[in-house]
Design a protein around this motif. Sequence first.
Motif, PDB file in Angstrom:
ATOM      1  N   UNK A   3     -11.671 -20.413   9.297  1.00 16.39           N
ATOM      2  CA  UNK A   3     -11.958 -19.143   9.944  1.00 16.39           C
ATOM      3  C   UNK A   3     -12.289 -19.302  11.422  1.00 16.39           C
ATOM      4  N   UNK A   4     -12.071 -20.484  11.970  1.00 16.17           N
ATOM      5  CA  UNK A   4     -12.444 -20.753  13.359  1.00 16.17           C
ATOM      6  C   UNK A   4     -11.787 -19.810  14.350  1.00 16.17           C
ATOM      7  N   UNK A   5     -10.516 -19.522  14.156  1.00 20.37           N
ATOM      8  CA  UNK A   5      -9.806 -18.625  15.072  1.00 20.37           C
ATOM      9  C   UNK A   5     -10.357 -17.204  14.975  1.00 20.37           C
ATOM     10  N   UNK A   6     -10.590 -16.763  13.759  1.00 20.34           N
ATOM     11  CA  UNK A   6     -11.135 -15.418  13.556  1.00 20.34           C
ATOM     12  C   UNK A   6     -12.545 -15.298  14.131  1.00 20.34           C
ATOM     13  N   UNK A   7     -13.364 -16.320  13.939  1.00 18.83           N
ATOM     14  CA  UNK A   7     -14.724 -16.308  14.479  1.00 18.83           C
ATOM     15  C   UNK A   7     -14.693 -16.334  16.002  1.00 18.83           C
ATOM     16  N   UNK A   8     -13.779 -17.103  16.573  1.00 17.62           N
ATOM     17  CA  UNK A   8     -13.633 -17.124  18.036  1.00 17.62           C
ATOM     18  C   UNK A   8     -13.236 -15.745  18.556  1.00 17.62           C
ATOM     19  N   UNK A   9     -12.349 -15.078  17.827  1.00 19.89           N
ATOM     20  CA  UNK A   9     -11.940 -13.725  18.208  1.00 19.89           C
ATOM     21  C   UNK A   9     -13.124 -12.757  18.142  1.00 19.89           C
ATOM     22  N   UNK A  10     -13.923 -12.849  17.094  1.00 23.46           N
ATOM     23  CA  UNK A  10     -15.105 -11.992  16.980  1.00 23.46           C
ATOM     24  C   UNK A  10     -16.099 -12.265  18.105  1.00 23.46           C
ATOM     25  N   UNK A  11     -16.281 -13.532  18.454  1.00 21.41           N
ATOM     26  CA  UNK A  11     -17.180 -13.900  19.539  1.00 21.41           C
ATOM     27  C   UNK A  11     -16.672 -13.335  20.864  1.00 21.41           C
ATOM     28  N   UNK A  12     -15.377 -13.416  21.087  1.00 15.39           N
ATOM     29  CA  UNK A  12     -14.785 -12.864  22.304  1.00 15.39           C
ATOM     30  C   UNK A  12     -14.940 -11.345  22.350  1.00 15.39           C
ATOM     31  N   UNK A  13     -14.726 -10.684  21.225  1.00 16.13           N
ATOM     32  CA  UNK A  13     -14.916  -9.221  21.157  1.00 16.13           C
ATOM     33  C   UNK A  13     -16.372  -8.842  21.439  1.00 16.13           C
ATOM     34  N   UNK A  14     -17.293  -9.621  20.909  1.00 23.50           N
ATOM     35  CA  UNK A  14     -18.706  -9.356  21.138  1.00 23.50           C
ATOM     36  C   UNK A  14     -19.034  -9.443  22.621  1.00 23.50           C
ATOM     37  N   UNK A  15     -18.523 -10.468  23.282  1.00 27.78           N
ATOM     38  CA  UNK A  15     -18.811 -10.645  24.709  1.00 27.78           C
ATOM     39  C   UNK A  15     -18.144  -9.577  25.559  1.00 27.78           C
ATOM     40  N   UNK A  16     -16.921  -9.213  25.249  1.00 29.65           N
ATOM     41  CA  UNK A  16     -16.206  -8.210  26.027  1.00 29.65           C
ATOM     42  C   UNK A  16     -16.699  -6.786  25.746  1.00 29.65           C
ATOM     43  N   UNK A  17     -17.436  -6.600  24.676  1.00 27.39           N
ATOM     44  CA  UNK A  17     -17.916  -5.250  24.354  1.00 27.39           C
ATOM     45  C   UNK A  17     -18.835  -4.701  25.443  1.00 27.39           C
ATOM     46  N   UNK A  18     -19.516  -5.584  26.164  1.00 30.17           N
ATOM     47  CA  UNK A  18     -20.387  -5.126  27.253  1.00 30.17           C
ATOM     48  C   UNK A  18     -19.563  -4.442  28.339  1.00 30.17           C
ATOM     49  N   UNK A  19     -18.395  -4.987  28.634  1.00 29.99           N
ATOM     50  CA  UNK A  19     -17.551  -4.425  29.681  1.00 29.99           C
ATOM     51  C   UNK A  19     -16.754  -3.218  29.208  1.00 29.99           C
ATOM     52  N   UNK A  20     -16.375  -3.228  27.965  1.00 27.28           N
ATOM     53  CA  UNK A  20     -15.524  -2.160  27.449  1.00 27.28           C
ATOM     54  C   UNK A  20     -16.296  -0.945  26.946  1.00 27.28           C
ATOM     55  N   UNK A  21     -17.605  -1.075  26.794  1.00 25.14           N
ATOM     56  CA  UNK A  21     -18.378   0.027  26.238  1.00 25.14           C
ATOM     57  C   UNK A  21     -18.465   1.211  27.197  1.00 25.14           C
ATOM     58  N   UNK A  22     -18.548   0.968  28.495  1.00 26.09           N
ATOM     59  CA  UNK A  22     -18.697   2.091  29.428  1.00 26.09           C
ATOM     60  C   UNK A  22     -17.492   3.037  29.403  1.00 26.09           C
ATOM     61  N   UNK A  23     -16.251   2.529  29.550  1.00 24.53           N
ATOM     62  CA  UNK A  23     -15.124   3.468  29.452  1.00 24.53           C
ATOM     63  C   UNK A  23     -15.021   4.126  28.082  1.00 24.53           C
ATOM     64  N   UNK A  24     -15.375   3.388  27.042  1.00 26.77           N
ATOM     65  CA  UNK A  24     -15.351   3.965  25.702  1.00 26.77           C
ATOM     66  C   UNK A  24     -16.363   5.095  25.572  1.00 26.77           C
TER      67      UNK A  24
END
Length: 78
Positions: A3-24
């Motif tokens: 599940x390493x790739x999936x976990x890395x994707x979730x970690x990346x989504x978590x970090x990018x959520x700070x930047x993407x939350x404002x337009x959302x």
Amino acid sequence: MDNGLFISFLNLCWRWSVFLMFPLLVLLYSQLLGLPLAEFDNGVNHHKWLITLLYLLYVLLWLRFDRRVTALLEQRRR
């Protein structure tokens, strides 16, 4: 199954959520109130302050839970 790739994707989504939350937040707020984005941009400052406050609240919650979520994701990776 690794599940390493999936976990890395979730970690990346978590970090990018700070930047993407404002337009959302802006899009959701305008959709819920039925305001066009052009009217929101030229409109009352009350709406803008509310969006900014909601975003800052999200950032504070993100900062509070960042270490826990990152540690949990790293634990799941192993």
